[in-house]
Scaffold this active site. Structure first.
Site, PDB file in Angstrom:
ATOM      1  N   HIS A 132     -47.197   3.860 -29.996  1.00 41.74           N
ATOM      2  CA  HIS A 132     -46.489   2.610 -29.722  1.00 41.74           C
ATOM      3  C   HIS A 132     -46.365   2.380 -28.222  1.00 41.74           C
ATOM      4  O   HIS A 132     -46.481   3.311 -27.425  1.00 41.74           O
ATOM      5  CB  HIS A 132     -45.093   2.627 -30.363  1.00 41.74           C
ATOM      6  CG  HIS A 132     -45.115   2.355 -31.842  1.00 41.74           C
ATOM      7  ND1 HIS A 132     -45.419   3.319 -32.767  1.00 41.74           N
ATOM      8  CD2 HIS A 132     -44.886   1.205 -32.539  1.00 41.74           C
ATOM      9  CE1 HIS A 132     -45.381   2.788 -33.990  1.00 41.74           C
ATOM     10  NE2 HIS A 132     -45.058   1.509 -33.880  1.00 41.74           N
ATOM     11  N   LYS A 136     -40.643   1.131 -26.720  1.00 44.69           N
ATOM     12  CA  LYS A 136     -40.013   1.424 -28.019  1.00 44.69           C
ATOM     13  C   LYS A 136     -38.960   2.523 -27.832  1.00 44.69           C
ATOM     14  O   LYS A 136     -39.222   3.525 -27.176  1.00 44.69           O
ATOM     15  CB  LYS A 136     -41.082   1.864 -29.037  1.00 44.69           C
ATOM     16  CG  LYS A 136     -40.535   2.068 -30.423  1.00 44.69           C
ATOM     17  CD  LYS A 136     -41.654   2.215 -31.437  1.00 44.69           C
ATOM     18  CE  LYS A 136     -41.120   2.536 -32.822  1.00 44.69           C
ATOM     19  NZ  LYS A 136     -40.248   1.509 -33.362  1.00 44.69           N
TER      20      LYS A 136
END
Ligand code: NAP
Length: 247
Positions: A132, A136
């Site tokens: 990710h 995040k």
């Protein structure tokens, strides 16, 4: 169908507002964000509300909507067993109302999880690598946790033993975080959006199932499926896959 959005100024909420405005069978009844009164859900005659707010706000929003007979489609993350049980209690007092909690609205992501659950029965080893963007805040991702849980339950059903692994020394974290039976490895880096590989192995072969989410627009077909079907399933439903059969 009259549909309201909570968290309408957010990244997911604003995409949802645009998707509803583009759908000829749906009317945007309210686009509310922090500070707006929930009373507008009732005064606008909203039939369904979509929540993309924050884990701290979501329960209060859902309680208000359900108590007023409005179906809820929820993308906001952070639903643990406590929150799900609380939601069931609220729904039990309003038995005609439907609530969908969808940890991932991406149709490809839902299929990746289902394919992984199927494959889990046939392979000794299964590990997850999820990648990710660097902003995040949580790890592993909700999708990775759910995939690991689905694989674990499939392994239990087919009575699989422990995965083969002779590692007897290593740095902390080198083998990832264990979710159920499955080790999950989380990569956080610029250059990624949201990606996941589920890697299965057995003697002489491996199988990799990969999903790439490259734009929030990819969640919108799933959000629309949720909106169009939530009233047909009173009570609590967890996972968009429950709405995808018969499509
Ligand atoms: P975001 O950009 O921060 O949007 C959240 C919005 O909700 C913000 O505008 C926020 O306002 C507003 N808000 C907060 N509390 C509210 C309340 N009580 N009533 C109305 N609006 C409120 O976040 P995002 O990226 O859109 O993500 C939203 C949620 O969806 C997160 O939990 C995320 O993990 C989840 N998500 C789910 C999926 C899925 O497929 N299920 C996909 C992506 C993201 P302020 O900024 O002023 O606080």
């Amino acid at each position: 169908m009259k549909v309201a959005v909570l968290g309408a100024k957010g990244r997911m909420g604003s995409q949802t507002v645009a998707a509803i405005n583009s759908a000829s069978d749906l009317t945007l009844s309210a686009a509310l964000d922090i500070g707006d009164s929930l009373d507008q859900l009732v005064s606008t005659g909203s039939e369904v509300v979509v929540d993309f707010t924050t884990p701290d706000s979501v329960m209060k929003n859902l309680e208000f909507a359900i108590n007023n007979g409005i179906h809820v489609v929820v993308g906001t993350t952070g639903f643990d067993d406590n929150k799900l049980n609380l939601l069931k209690t609220i729904l039990s007092k309003n038995p005609k109302v439907g609530a969908l909690i969808a940890p991932n609205f991406g149709l490809g992501a839902v299929l990746m999880m289902q394919f992984s659950q199927t494959a889990a029965k046939y392979f000794e080893s299964a590990e997850i690598v999820e990648m990710h963007h660097a902003n995040k805040v949580d790890a592993p991702s909700g999708t990775a946790i759910r995939t690991a849980e689905m694989i674990t339950s499939a392994r239990k059903q087919s009575k699989k033993g422990a995965m083969p692994d002779k590692t007897n020394s290593g740095l902390p974290g080198a083998r990832g975080a264990k979710v159920g039976d499955v080790l999950v490895h989380s990569i956080r880096s610029h250059g990624f959006v949201a990606h996941q590989e589920v890697i299965f192995g057995d003697a002489g072969e491996s199988l990799t199932i990969r999903h790439d989410s490259i734009d929030r627009a990819g969640f919108m077909p799933g959000v629309l499926i949720g909106i169009r079907n939530v009233a047909k399933k009173p009570g609590l439903t967890v996972g968009l896959e429950n709405y995808m059969e018969g499509m």
